[in-house]
Design a protein around this motif. Sequence first.
Motif, PDB file in Angstrom:
ATOM      1  N   ARG A  57       0.122   3.241  11.579  1.00  0.00           N
ATOM      2  CA  ARG A  57      -0.522   2.590  10.190  1.00  0.00           C
ATOM      3  C   ARG A  57       0.612   1.750   9.822  1.00  0.00           C
ATOM      4  O   ARG A  57       0.146   0.637   9.333  1.00  0.00           O
ATOM      5  N   ASP A 111      -3.144   4.748  -2.059  1.00  0.00           N
ATOM      6  CA  ASP A 111      -4.236   3.993  -1.802  1.00  0.00           C
ATOM      7  C   ASP A 111      -5.016   5.220  -0.751  1.00  0.00           C
ATOM      8  O   ASP A 111      -5.953   4.873  -0.348  1.00  0.00           O
ATOM      9  N   GLU A 112      -4.054   5.962  -0.153  1.00  0.00           N
ATOM     10  CA  GLU A 112      -5.014   6.799   0.773  1.00  0.00           C
ATOM     11  C   GLU A 112      -4.023   8.162   1.039  1.00  0.00           C
ATOM     12  O   GLU A 112      -3.087   8.290   0.554  1.00  0.00           O
ATOM     13  N   CYS A 117       0.951   5.491   0.860  1.00  0.00           N
ATOM     14  CA  CYS A 117      -0.120   6.671   1.343  1.00  0.00           C
ATOM     15  C   CYS A 117       0.785   7.897   1.192  1.00  0.00           C
ATOM     16  O   CYS A 117       2.042   8.075   1.066  1.00  0.00           O
ATOM     17  N   ALA A 136     -10.951  14.097  -0.125  1.00  0.00           N
ATOM     18  CA  ALA A 136     -11.798  13.149  -0.123  1.00  0.00           C
ATOM     19  C   ALA A 136     -12.791  12.980  -1.301  1.00  0.00           C
ATOM     20  O   ALA A 136     -12.944  12.056  -2.266  1.00  0.00           O
ATOM     21  N   LEU A 173     -10.635   8.957  -2.443  1.00  0.00           N
ATOM     22  CA  LEU A 173      -9.762   8.170  -1.684  1.00  0.00           C
ATOM     23  C   LEU A 173     -10.053   8.278  -0.043  1.00  0.00           C
ATOM     24  O   LEU A 173     -10.354   9.536   0.234  1.00  0.00           O
ATOM     25  N   PRO A 174      -9.457   7.418   0.685  1.00  0.00           N
ATOM     26  CA  PRO A 174      -9.784   7.662   2.201  1.00  0.00           C
ATOM     27  C   PRO A 174      -8.663   8.643   2.618  1.00  0.00           C
ATOM     28  O   PRO A 174      -7.602   8.666   2.120  1.00  0.00           O
ATOM     29  N   VAL A 175      -9.283   9.478   3.395  1.00  0.00           N
ATOM     30  CA  VAL A 175      -8.549  10.767   3.799  1.00  0.00           C
ATOM     31  C   VAL A 175      -8.562  10.662   5.572  1.00  0.00           C
ATOM     32  O   VAL A 175      -9.677  10.704   6.022  1.00  0.00           O
ATOM     33  N   THR A 176      -7.412  10.796   6.107  1.00  0.00           N
ATOM     34  CA  THR A 176      -7.435  10.736   7.626  1.00  0.00           C
ATOM     35  C   THR A 176      -6.743  12.068   7.839  1.00  0.00           C
ATOM     36  O   THR A 176      -5.684  12.556   7.328  1.00  0.00           O
ATOM     37  N   ARG A 220       0.954  -1.215  -0.002  1.00  0.00           N
ATOM     38  CA  ARG A 220      -0.231   0.061   0.114  1.00  0.00           C
ATOM     39  C   ARG A 220       0.836   1.203  -0.176  1.00  0.00           C
ATOM     40  O   ARG A 220       2.038   1.134   0.475  1.00  0.00           O
TER      41      ARG A 220
END
Length: 137
Positions: free
Chosen positions: A24, A95-96, A4, A119, A124-127, A2
């Motif tokens: 992570r 991927d994020e 990031c 996002a 994509l997933p966003v933190t 993955r």
Amino acid sequence: MRRCLIVANRTLGGHELLAEVVARHESDPREFHIVVPASHGHGTWTEGHAVAQARDALDHAIAHFRDEGLEVTGEVGDENPALAVGDALRREHFDEIIVSTLPLGPSRWMKRDLPKRLAREHNLPVTHVVADAVLAD
């Protein structure tokens, strides 16, 4: 593996971001790529000064992340963080996204609703990681 994408500027050296990235990686090893927007600071700045400051912050962050055993690369991006992220995503697959900002009050990125905007725009997933207010000087 993955991948990031991390976008940060003034919060790049914050312990909250490093803790999130390490956690992570420990749960599921991944590669990280940092984009540091060449944002103008307070006062009168030139574009060259902004790029030099962003490059310095990036170099320190890469060294610090690698000291933690993380596989990390990075680049200085456009002064607009949304454009900087878009540029990186057009060149490479991620991927994020992790967005690190100052707290709501002093954060210009939060006033622009950057995490939600990224996002929506990139699906994509966003933190969102919020740094200590102490970095807001």
